[in-house]
Design a protein around this motif. Structure first.
Motif: not given
Length: 251
Positions: A81-89, A94-114
């Protein structure tokens, strides 16, 4: 060879080789292909393998409830999830799917990301409620309770009205020959629509999903741009995907 012995042998071959080719095995054992196919059908009904054309592949363990799946690869999923979140510019849609791994992506999005996250998963939307700069667009539909996502005609229609930069796909199974697949027909249709509506598709693949198959194909691997996997995964498992030109990100 008794039926029980044949089935046990088939499971041992599957574990050792990662696949069963019915024709080759029938010749090796001196049995008819019909006998092997009957055994494979019965083993598939017991949930011990996934039948495919010409034989069988390992079945994905990612078919339990949402709560059960949270316990599988629990160490690997946060890193993915952390590695995937870092890909977003900044500024991307961005489409984000459901599922337990996708939840980890959402949790690791940088707080500064717009950015804008579009999701058919209430779980993802809730995770992003407190994120200060991420706009969240929810896609509705009939709730598929197994994965906690929206599915159906209304879901697919809404997806078709969007052009996203990235789609982070969660899957039950990923295999070089069988492609990407999942355990529900309608969910497969929704995932396929999401992939077709995005410029790039990145698959989030926790270790237990590699080289397995599920009943419903989402798409061939030619439709996948990248795969995010745990760094501890053996190179032999991911080498076939590299050969296809798919970008592999080790988390």
């Amino acid at each position: 060879m008794l039926t029980r012995q044949r089935k046990q042998h088939l499971l041992e071959v599957l574990k050792q080789d990662g696949q069963i080719v019915a024709k080759s095995l029938s010749e090796q054992l001196g049995l008819s292909e019909d006998t092997i196919r009957r055994d494979l059908r019965q083993l598939a009904e017991e949930g011990l393998l996934q039948r495919v054309h010409g034989g069988a592949l390992p079945v994905s363990p990612a078919i339990g409830t949402f709560a059960e799946r949270q316990q599988i690869s629990s160490d690997a999923k946060p890193a993915i999830g952390r590695a995937a979140a870092a890909m977003i510019q900044p500024g991307q849609v961005v489409f984000v799917d459901g599922g337990t791994t996708a939840v980890q992506l959402a949790r690791h999005l940088p707080r500064t990301l717009k950015a804008t996250v579009i999701t058919h998963s209430p779980s993802i939307a809730v995770e992003l409620v407190e994120h200060p700069h991420v706009d969240v667009i929810m896609i509705g539909g009939r709730l598929f309770k197994h994965s906690i996502v929206g599915v159906g005609a209304a879901t697919i229609e809404a997806i078709g009205r969007v052009r996203a930069d990235l789609y982070f796909m969660g899957v039950c199974s990923l295999h070089p020959e069988a492609g990407i697949s999942t355990g529900d027909f309608e969910e497969a249709c929704v995932k396929r629509a999401l992939s077709e509506a995005a410029l790039q598709t990145v698959v989030l693949a926790s270790p237990e999903k590699l080289n397995t198959a599920s009943p419903y194909q989402i798409a061939p691997l030619s439709q996948v741009n990248g795969i995010v996997v745990n760094a501890a995964v053996a190179e032999t498992l991911i080498a076939p995907y590299r050969k296809m030109g798919i970008t592999i990100t080790l988390a």
